[in-house]
Design an enzyme around this catalytic site. Sequence first.
Site, mmCIF file in Angstrom:
data_model
loop_
_atom_site.group_PDB
_atom_site.id
_atom_site.type_symbol
_atom_site.label_atom_id
_atom_site.label_comp_id
_atom_site.label_asym_id
_atom_site.label_seq_id
_atom_site.Cartn_x
_atom_site.Cartn_y
_atom_site.Cartn_z
ATOM 1 N N HIS A 163 47.422 23.252 21.547
ATOM 2 C CA HIS A 163 48.564 23.525 22.424
ATOM 3 C C HIS A 163 48.380 24.860 23.111
ATOM 4 O O HIS A 163 47.746 25.766 22.579
ATOM 5 C CB HIS A 163 49.881 23.512 21.639
ATOM 6 C CG HIS A 163 49.888 24.394 20.432
ATOM 7 N ND1 HIS A 163 49.286 24.017 19.242
ATOM 8 C CD2 HIS A 163 50.403 25.632 20.218
ATOM 9 C CE1 HIS A 163 49.445 24.981 18.360
ATOM 10 N NE2 HIS A 163 50.107 25.988 18.930
ATOM 11 N N ILE A 193 60.518 25.650 19.443
ATOM 12 C CA ILE A 193 61.717 25.650 18.602
ATOM 13 C C ILE A 193 62.092 27.068 18.150
ATOM 14 O O ILE A 193 63.242 27.330 17.787
ATOM 15 C CB ILE A 193 61.494 24.711 17.384
ATOM 16 C CG1 ILE A 193 62.803 24.195 16.831
ATOM 17 C CG2 ILE A 193 60.655 25.372 16.306
ATOM 18 C CD1 ILE A 193 62.638 23.045 15.847
#
Length: 114
Positions: free
Chosen positions: A100, A31
């Site tokens: 991640h 994002i």
Amino acid sequence: MADCIFCKIGRKEIPSKIVYEDRQVVAFEDIKPQAPIHTLVISKGHFATLNDVGAEEEGLLGHMMLVAARVAKDKGLDKEGYRVVANCLEAAGQSVFHIHLHLLGGRRFAWPPG
Ligand code: AMP
């Protein structure tokens, strides 16, 4: 984990720009990109940090790396190069506590990293 933002992305409870998905992982656009290409590869299962992943998850971690390389190739980065990063805990800059990989590309990167 009910309140984990990446678990919610994995379950499609909050929107994200998914570029790859399979039984074990989801890859989606960061994002707040730090490079022209900045994609995250998350596990569908919840592990807060790399410290919480046991030896039995060796296959999952290897799969995440291969998915990062696959997405890099899909995005045309395999020739010029790219960086794959995993931050573990605050000193390394981890801000979301669900494992991640960052796939970064489309510009040059300094070494050592900041
Ligand atoms: P880290 O700081 O290594 O834990 O990386 C977490 C990354 O997740 C950062 O690059 C954030 O910009 C990214 N991020 C946080 N929330 C979202 C979201 N809802 N969708 C996509 N990326 C996100």
